[in-house]
Enzyme design. Structure first.
Site, PDB file in Angstrom:
ATOM      1  N   GLN A  87       0.823  -1.203   0.000  1.00 23.52           N
ATOM      2  CA  GLN A  87       0.000   0.000   0.000  1.00 23.52           C
ATOM      3  C   GLN A  87       0.860   1.256   0.000  1.00 23.52           C
ATOM      4  O   GLN A  87       2.058   1.202   0.259  1.00 23.52           O
ATOM      5  CB  GLN A  87      -0.907  -0.003   1.234  1.00 23.52           C
ATOM      6  CG  GLN A  87      -0.150  -0.133   2.547  1.00 23.52           C
ATOM      7  CD  GLN A  87      -0.964  -0.760   3.654  1.00 23.52           C
ATOM      8  OE1 GLN A  87      -2.189  -0.752   3.630  1.00 23.52           O
ATOM      9  NE2 GLN A  87      -0.294  -1.306   4.661  1.00 23.52           N
ATOM     10  N   ASP A 129       0.514 -12.538   7.046  1.00 24.53           N
ATOM     11  CA  ASP A 129      -0.894 -12.463   6.671  1.00 24.53           C
ATOM     12  C   ASP A 129      -1.767 -12.952   7.821  1.00 24.53           C
ATOM     13  O   ASP A 129      -1.705 -14.129   8.200  1.00 24.53           O
ATOM     14  CB  ASP A 129      -1.126 -13.327   5.429  1.00 24.53           C
ATOM     15  CG  ASP A 129      -2.506 -13.137   4.825  1.00 24.53           C
ATOM     16  OD1 ASP A 129      -3.447 -12.810   5.569  1.00 24.53           O
ATOM     17  OD2 ASP A 129      -2.641 -13.313   3.598  1.00 24.53           O
ATOM     18  N   GLY A 130      -2.584 -12.056   8.373  1.00 24.87           N
ATOM     19  CA  GLY A 130      -3.452 -12.420   9.477  1.00 24.87           C
ATOM     20  C   GLY A 130      -4.463 -13.484   9.106  1.00 24.87           C
ATOM     21  O   GLY A 130      -4.835 -14.326   9.933  1.00 24.87           O
ATOM     22  N   ASP A 184      -7.970  -5.375  13.857  1.00 21.62           N
ATOM     23  CA  ASP A 184      -7.725  -3.936  13.694  1.00 21.62           C
ATOM     24  C   ASP A 184      -7.234  -3.715  12.268  1.00 21.62           C
ATOM     25  O   ASP A 184      -6.050  -3.552  12.014  1.00 21.62           O
ATOM     26  CB  ASP A 184      -6.689  -3.479  14.723  1.00 21.62           C
ATOM     27  CG  ASP A 184      -6.328  -2.009  14.576  1.00 21.62           C
ATOM     28  OD1 ASP A 184      -7.015  -1.294  13.818  1.00 21.62           O
ATOM     29  OD2 ASP A 184      -5.353  -1.572  15.215  1.00 21.62           O
ATOM     30  N   THR A 213      -7.661  -2.128   8.088  1.00 19.31           N
ATOM     31  CA  THR A 213      -8.111  -0.995   7.291  1.00 19.31           C
ATOM     32  C   THR A 213      -9.501  -1.323   6.759  1.00 19.31           C
ATOM     33  O   THR A 213     -10.088  -2.355   7.083  1.00 19.31           O
ATOM     34  CB  THR A 213      -7.161  -0.742   6.111  1.00 19.31           C
ATOM     35  OG1 THR A 213      -7.176  -1.903   5.254  1.00 19.31           O
ATOM     36  CG2 THR A 213      -5.734  -0.499   6.584  1.00 19.31           C
ATOM     37  N   PRO A 270      -4.984  -5.201   0.995  1.00 20.62           N
ATOM     38  CA  PRO A 270      -4.578  -6.365   1.785  1.00 20.62           C
ATOM     39  C   PRO A 270      -5.586  -6.777   2.847  1.00 20.62           C
ATOM     40  O   PRO A 270      -5.471  -7.865   3.409  1.00 20.62           O
ATOM     41  CB  PRO A 270      -3.255  -5.911   2.426  1.00 20.62           C
ATOM     42  CG  PRO A 270      -3.306  -4.423   2.419  1.00 20.62           C
ATOM     43  CD  PRO A 270      -4.084  -4.050   1.183  1.00 20.62           C
TER      44      PRO A 270
END
EC number: 2.5.1.16
Length: 275
Positions: free
Chosen positions: A31, A137-138, A155, A157, A162
């Site tokens: 980003q 990567d969560g 938490d 965006t 992503p």
């Protein structure tokens, strides 16, 4: 010459802040990242043109993400934060002495790096001995976890770039699997003025997985519309039935035990979104 930053929150509406100087700008792997110093709100983190956090109002979001689920759970020891590379939620999590370990999984390591440099009052807790920071990567981390966490906080965006996978029913099902039998999860779910459909969809998806699902709000000046929502899903513990003795004194600027319940009192047009 004056320098101003404008976030276009819709095609026809936005907010504008006067910029004293640009601290850092970079196109990361994931980003566009900008860190600027504003006249009114202090240092500001901007991702893909969207305000993520500022020094002046960050405490509202971070306190409400962390303390509502942590006071709802009777003994949260193992906590996961997905996203949140600025470190604000982790800072609030560590205010709870029962928490033995807090894991942060942030996909963009640059967010962590520059938050530590330019937002030290927010990111300082990331170096705490109770914290494990993972750059990754969560979504995949959740998929690989089972019966591990007491509380999971998403938490992220907004659901673009992503973060798009973090707003899917499959992700919420994975969260349920990653939680212990009495686990709790919370996610930010945007605002009711510009993205009402998102709130409705997420709430419906979460409610199909978690027996206790509720929506609560907070007022955040630099977020779109100023009125922000959070969806909480719980396997056992109801955030509206927290015993008085469970609340312990912590240092906050926004969250209080009285506000804990009040945050769930929704304006009618917001409540209508989840009927």
């Amino acid at each position: 010459m004056e320098l101003w930053f404008t976030e276009k929150q819709t095609k026809h509406f936005g907010i504008t802040a006067r910029i004293n100087r640009t601290l850092h700008t970079e196109q990361t792997e994931f980003q566009k990242l900008d860190m600027v110093e504003t006249e009114e709100f202090g240092n500001m983190l901007i991702l893909d043109g969207m305000v993520m956090t500022t020094e002046k109002d960050e405490f509202v979001y971070h306190e409400m993400v962390a303390h509502v689920p942590l006071f709802t759970h009777p003994n949260p020891e193992n906590v996961l934060v997905v996203g949140g590379g600025d470190g604000g939620v982790i800072r609030e999590v560590l205010k709870h002495p029962s928490v033995k370990k807090a894991t942060l999984v942030e996909i963009d390591g640059k967010v962590i790096e520059y938050s530590k440099q330019y937002l030290p009052s927010i990111a300082g807790a990331l170096d705490n001995e109770r914290v494990e920071v993972k750059v990754g990567d969560g979504f995949l981390h959740i998929a690989e976890s089972e019966n591990e966490y007491d509380v999971i906080m998403v938490d992220s965006t907004e659901p673009v770039g992503p973060a798009v996978n973090l707003f899917t029913k499959g992700f919420y099902a994975g969260i349920s699997k990653a939680l212990k039998e009495d686990g709790i999860f919370v996610a930010q779910t945007d605002n009711p003025w510009f993205t009402p459909e998102l709130i409705t969809t997420v709430f419906k998806d979460v409610k199909e997985i978690f027996p206790i699902t509720r929506l609560y709000t907070a007022n955040i000046p630099t977020y779109p519309s100023g009125l922000w929502t959070f969806t909480i899903g719980s396997k056992k513990h109801d955030p509206l039935e927290v015993s008085e003795e469970r609340f312990h004194e912590i240092e906050t600027k926004y969250y209080t035990k009285e506000l804990h319940n009040a945050a769930f009192a929704l304006p009618k047009f917001v409540g209508d979104l989840i009927k």
